[in-house]
Design an enzyme around this catalytic site. Structure first.
Site, mmCIF file in Angstrom:
data_model
loop_
_atom_site.group_PDB
_atom_site.id
_atom_site.type_symbol
_atom_site.label_atom_id
_atom_site.label_comp_id
_atom_site.label_asym_id
_atom_site.label_seq_id
_atom_site.Cartn_x
_atom_site.Cartn_y
_atom_site.Cartn_z
ATOM 1 N N TYR A 160 11.324 -3.101 9.260
ATOM 2 C CA TYR A 160 10.031 -3.526 8.944
ATOM 3 C C TYR A 160 9.974 -3.839 7.395
ATOM 4 C CZ TYR A 160 5.602 -2.106 6.522
ATOM 5 O OH TYR A 160 4.503 -2.193 5.473
ATOM 6 N N SER B 234 4.454 -4.976 0.475
ATOM 7 C CA SER B 234 4.208 -3.526 0.435
ATOM 8 C C SER B 234 5.194 -2.998 -0.641
ATOM 9 C CB SER B 234 4.711 -2.967 1.845
ATOM 10 O OG SER B 234 5.129 -1.647 1.623
ATOM 11 N N LYS C 57 9.103 -7.357 5.252
ATOM 12 C CA LYS C 57 8.362 -7.784 4.016
ATOM 13 C C LYS C 57 9.182 -8.329 2.697
ATOM 14 C CE LYS C 57 4.482 -6.037 5.591
ATOM 15 N NZ LYS C 57 3.414 -6.815 5.903
HETATM 16 C C1 WQD Z 1 3.596 9.234 3.318
HETATM 17 C C2 WQD Z 1 4.138 10.643 3.076
HETATM 18 C C3 WQD Z 1 6.046 11.193 4.280
HETATM 19 C C4 WQD Z 1 3.555 11.490 8.081
HETATM 20 C C5 WQD Z 1 4.795 3.781 4.988
HETATM 21 C C6 WQD Z 1 5.381 2.392 4.882
HETATM 22 C C7 WQD Z 1 4.522 1.431 3.954
HETATM 23 C C8 WQD Z 1 3.257 1.151 4.510
HETATM 24 C C9 WQD Z 1 2.756 2.695 4.646
HETATM 25 C C10 WQD Z 1 2.734 0.637 6.755
HETATM 26 C C11 WQD Z 1 5.683 10.838 2.923
HETATM 27 C C12 WQD Z 1 4.843 12.281 4.624
HETATM 28 C C13 WQD Z 1 3.904 11.494 6.697
HETATM 29 C C14 WQD Z 1 3.454 12.749 8.523
HETATM 30 C C15 WQD Z 1 4.331 13.634 6.503
HETATM 31 N N1 WQD Z 1 3.363 0.553 5.812
HETATM 32 N N2 WQD Z 1 4.426 12.430 5.892
HETATM 33 N N3 WQD Z 1 3.934 13.788 7.626
HETATM 34 O O1 WQD Z 1 6.126 6.338 4.407
HETATM 35 O O2 WQD Z 1 5.000 6.292 2.268
HETATM 36 O O3 WQD Z 1 4.933 4.305 3.568
HETATM 37 O O4 WQD Z 1 3.693 3.421 5.383
HETATM 38 O O5 WQD Z 1 2.012 0.538 7.462
HETATM 39 O O6 WQD Z 1 5.103 0.057 3.745
HETATM 40 O O7 WQD Z 1 6.800 2.327 4.305
HETATM 41 O O8 WQD Z 1 3.687 6.296 4.330
HETATM 42 O O9 WQD Z 1 1.878 7.634 5.307
HETATM 43 O O10 WQD Z 1 4.293 7.458 6.539
HETATM 44 O O11 WQD Z 1 4.060 8.864 4.602
HETATM 45 O O12 WQD Z 1 4.713 14.698 5.775
HETATM 46 O O13 WQD Z 1 3.280 13.059 9.879
HETATM 47 O O14 WQD Z 1 3.670 11.612 4.013
HETATM 48 O O15 WQD Z 1 7.148 12.048 4.492
HETATM 49 O O16 WQD Z 1 5.888 11.718 1.923
HETATM 50 P P1 WQD Z 1 5.197 5.905 3.533
HETATM 51 P P2 WQD Z 1 3.331 7.562 5.183
#
Ligand code: WQD
Length: 351
Positions: free
Chosen positions: A162, A137, A166
């Protein structure tokens, strides 16, 4: 040296093959002529995905798929799989993946993700199968100093267990290639996988409240949740919300197939970023999804979420030059396919 040769009659073990990225990758492999064995304990997946895979690939290809319900940490079960099938390579997806939950349950996360990988490579070694693609990731880059991120960008300390799993599994697998030059390891660093199979038959089906942005937005669109919670609008980005490199799950799946082809006859450890090279903000995602589903999706701005980085996106030059792979889909298509899946399957794989 790796023995991966022609796709036909080459058997690949896919751990976690019933999950979101795993299931889409299995479709690509079957369509390319591989024989596939899925090992999945269904702890975070639904067995119904297997029927959907069969529907997509058709009867002939479906005959090349075997499903074994087992925990990858179960060496006895894994040994039986390797004894029965002539597995030439492994794509290892199986693992816990909820960032927030990993903070609450570090023992479970370290023990499951690291324990199952150790069990897997031990059984692989015992069967002289030394080719593995690992589902890593972009989280290993932490908060980047410079964008875009290349494979040479430094690994930074993870902000949750998590992410550490990785990070550590990458190092464990790299160590294997140093100890034994026959190991053939490819670490694929995914950016943010979203979208669904264009047929609408397969997609992301998180249990409980989605942690990730896209499945949350999709559930708002289908009426399962009231409004999107935007985590912070005071970041140093054009509209103040977090920026990520979202990639269509089908592009990601193709990336695995391309990596498998590339590995043939090689050894050592190689890292590839799989992204699109483009950054998209949370508000841009909400807008694109609103267009895809034909209604304005409501949202509220909340404080920042702990551990989130401001922005990241990939430089995918290496994958393009080496693997001959490049992402094809844009955000509009990712949202279209995600909506197609969600609207036809409002409760995921459950009726
Ligand atoms: C994306 C953006 C949030 C939810 C993580 C892991 C990665 C991978 C994917 C897992 C950010 C914003 C999110 C919400 C929001 N692994 N957000 N409201 O954090 O980039 O990556 O997930 O399965 O390894 O680190 O992805 O989709 O959670 O967030 O505003 O309800 O959306 O702050 O800017 P992230 P995400």
């Amino acid at each position: 040296m790796s023995e991966i040769a022609e796709a036909s009659h080459t058997c690949v073990l896919v751990t976690g093959g019933c999950g979101f990225i795993g299931s889409h990758t299995v479709v690509c492999l079957l369509q390319r002529g591989y024989e596939v064995v899925i090992v999945d304990d269904l702890s975070n997946a639904n067995e119904k995905v297997l029927d959907r895979i069969d529907q997509i690939v058709g009867e002939d290809a479906a005959e090349r798929l075997t499903f074994v319900r087992a925990d990858v940490a179960n060496k006895q079960a894994l040994t039986a799989v390797f004894d029965e099938f002539d597995i030439k390579a492994v794509i290892h997806f199986a693992g816990f993946k909820a960032v927030g939950e990993s903070v609450e349950k570090p023992i479970e996360y370290y023990s499951n993700n690291i324990g199952n990988t150790l069990a897997l490579v031990d059984v692989m070694r015992n069967h002289d199968c030394k080719s593995i693609i690992f589902s890593s990731s972009a989280t290993v880059y932490g908060d980047p100093d410079e964008l875009p991120l290349t494979e040479e960008s430094p690994k930074k300390p993870a902000t949750n267990p998590y992410g550490w799993t990785k990070w550590m599994i990458e190092e464990m697998l790299r160590s294997l290639t140093i100890a034994d030059p026959e190991w053939n390891v490819v670490l694929l660093r995914y950016f943010n996988p979203i979208g669904a199979h264009p047929s609408g038959l397969m997609g992301e089906d998180p249990k409980g409240i989605p942690n990730n942005l896209l499945p949350y937005v999709a559930q708002v669109a289908v009426g399962r949740r009231d409004c999107v919670h935007v985590f912070g609008n005071d970041y140093d980005t054009p509209d103040g919300t977090g920026v990520r490199d979202y990639i269509h799950v089908m592009d990601l799946a193709e990336g695995h197939a391309a990596a498998l082809d590339w590995m043939a006859g090689r050894s050592g450890c190689e890292v590839f970023n799989l992204g699109t090279g483009n950054g998209t903000s949370v508000l841009e995602i909400i807008k694109a999804f609103s267009e895809a589903c034909g209604k304005d999706l409501p949202y509220v701005v909340e404080p920042r979420r702990a551990g989130d980085v401001t922005a990241n996106w990939a430089d995918c030059t290496k994958a393009r030059l080496e693997l001959g792979w490049e992402a094809k889909y844009g955000i509009a298509e990712m949202c279209r396919d995600s909506w197609n899946w969600q609207s036809h399957n409002p409760n995921g794989y459950e009726e």
